[in-house]
Design an enzyme around this catalytic site. Structure first.
Site, PDB file in Angstrom:
ATOM      1  N   ALA A 124       0.841  -1.195   0.000  1.00  0.00           N
ATOM      2  CA  ALA A 124       0.000   0.000   0.000  1.00  0.00           C
ATOM      3  C   ALA A 124       0.874   1.241   0.000  1.00  0.00           C
ATOM      4  CB  ALA A 124      -0.929  -0.005   1.216  1.00  0.00           C
ATOM      5  N   GLY A 125       0.988   1.874  -1.163  1.00  0.00           N
ATOM      6  CA  GLY A 125       1.795   3.076  -1.300  1.00  0.00           C
ATOM      7  C   GLY A 125       0.944   4.331  -1.258  1.00  0.00           C
TER       8      GLY A 125
ATOM      9  N   GLY B 154      10.300   4.014   5.878  1.00  0.00           N
ATOM     10  CA  GLY B 154       9.090   3.481   5.271  1.00  0.00           C
ATOM     11  C   GLY B 154       9.170   1.983   5.073  1.00  0.00           C
TER      12      GLY B 154
ATOM     13  N   ASP C 144       8.094   0.149   2.691  1.00  0.00           N
ATOM     14  CA  ASP C 144       8.485  -0.249   1.341  1.00  0.00           C
ATOM     15  C   ASP C 144       9.999  -0.242   1.174  1.00  0.00           C
ATOM     16  OD1 ASP C 144       8.496   2.526   1.659  1.00  0.00           O
ATOM     17  OD2 ASP C 144       7.738   2.946  -0.357  1.00  0.00           O
TER      18      ASP C 144
ATOM     19  N   ASP D  48      13.902   3.525  -6.118  1.00  0.00           N
ATOM     20  CA  ASP D  48      12.482   3.185  -6.248  1.00  0.00           C
ATOM     21  C   ASP D  48      11.740   4.399  -6.789  1.00  0.00           C
ATOM     22  OD1 ASP D  48       9.881   2.300  -6.064  1.00  0.00           O
ATOM     23  OD2 ASP D  48      10.062   1.549  -4.016  1.00  0.00           O
TER      24      ASP D  48
ATOM     25  N   THR E 144       5.734   7.519  -5.839  1.00  0.00           N
ATOM     26  CA  THR E 144       5.226   8.873  -5.586  1.00  0.00           C
ATOM     27  C   THR E 144       6.386   9.808  -5.269  1.00  0.00           C
ATOM     28  OG1 THR E 144       3.206   7.891  -4.699  1.00  0.00           O
ATOM     29  CG2 THR E 144       3.605  10.220  -4.214  1.00  0.00           C
TER      30      THR E 144
ATOM     31  N   THR F  15       6.469  24.802 -26.561  1.00  0.00           N
ATOM     32  CA  THR F  15       6.281  24.692 -25.109  1.00  0.00           C
ATOM     33  C   THR F  15       6.178  23.244 -24.647  1.00  0.00           C
ATOM     34  OG1 THR F  15       5.179  26.841 -25.011  1.00  0.00           O
ATOM     35  CG2 THR F  15       4.751  25.316 -23.199  1.00  0.00           C
TER      36      THR F  15
END
Length: 258
Positions: A7-8, A108, A110, A130, A133, A187
């Site tokens: 669960a991240g 953490g 993970d 890793d 997020t 851009t």
């Protein structure tokens, strides 16, 4: 089979593991409000599509960096798989490796699980990157001890911050560029270059500095959903382990049942 759950902050990954093989994996957006019943409906359908049933799951292990998500995952395990989930880092599945930093409890789950898996799979000193997020760059020494690391904004966070703060910039998809030019003619191209090549340069620079500080040969192991995005345009990675965290959870499960 084992149901390993990672669960991240962005996604929850569910994976079926048999022995040392990952048989199936699924992702769902992380939402601490999601109930065990909602997980069960979603997961039961996916199990059926892969030719499995809930009865094929004989054990559950969870690693989470989102404490509020844990309770509903535990209920999912007990109510729908009729087994109590093991929680990575908690008895009887303590890490079993040295966490050699100032605040070991703050690491953490993970990253600790990645440390265990990387050391088991690859001998010697390691740098584990890793891409999640956040992007983490961690040092694991030859004994398997976690020695510290780096936390940087993930590439999606960086892009979101840029688009949010600059009203005229469009939202773009992150993708591997078709060439190596760093002179954008519009851009959108300039944003792609800044995000992609800027990120490659950051990771290469951080790893180079870490290697100098270690002073010994170091193998670089990459994991996370975005690791393959950079593989084409950097020689930084010695190996990509897409299921590193899941493999680490399976190792913890096996250790608890030896």
């Amino acid at each position: 089979m084992l149901l390993a759950i990672d669960a991240g902050n962005t996604n929850v990954v569910f994976a079926l593991v048999a022995g040392d093989r990952v048989k199936a994996r699924w992702r769902i957006a992380t939402d601490p409000r999601r109930t065990a019943d909602e997980y069960a409906v979603w997961l039961s359908q996916l199990l059926t599509l892969e030719g499995y049933t809930r009865d094929d799951v004989t054990g559950v292990i969870v690693a989470t960096v989102v404490p509020r998500a844990l309770h509903n995952l535990q209920v999912l395990s007990s109510k729908y798989f009729r087994t109590e989930a093991l929680i990575a880092g908690k008895p009887p599945v303590e890490w079993g490796v040295a966490i050699d930093v100032d605040e070991p409890a703050s690491l953490g789950a993970d990253r600790a699980v990645n440390t265990i898996a990387a050391h088991a799979l690859h001998p010697g000193d390691l740098i584990v990157i890793d891409f999640g997020t956040a992007t983490t760059v961690d040092l694991v020494d030859y004994s398997g001890a976690y020695k510290g690391g780096i936390i940087a904004p993930g590439i999606n966070l960086s892009l979101d911050a840029l688009v949010t703060a600059a009203a005229k910039l469009p939202r773009i998809a992150i993708e591997t560029p078709s060439d190596t030019s760093v002179i954008g003619r519009n851009t959108t191209d300039q944003m792609h270059i800044g995000i992609y090549w800027g990120y490659v340069s950051m990771i290469e620079g951080l790893v180079a500095r870490m290697k100098i500080e270690v002073g010994r040969p170091v193998k670089v192991v990459a994991t996370g959903g975005l690791a393959t995005l950079f593989e084409r345009h950097t020689t930084l990675f010695d190996v990509i382990e897409p299921d590193l965290t899941i493999k680490g959870l399976a190792m913890l499960w096996d250790r608890a049942h030896m």
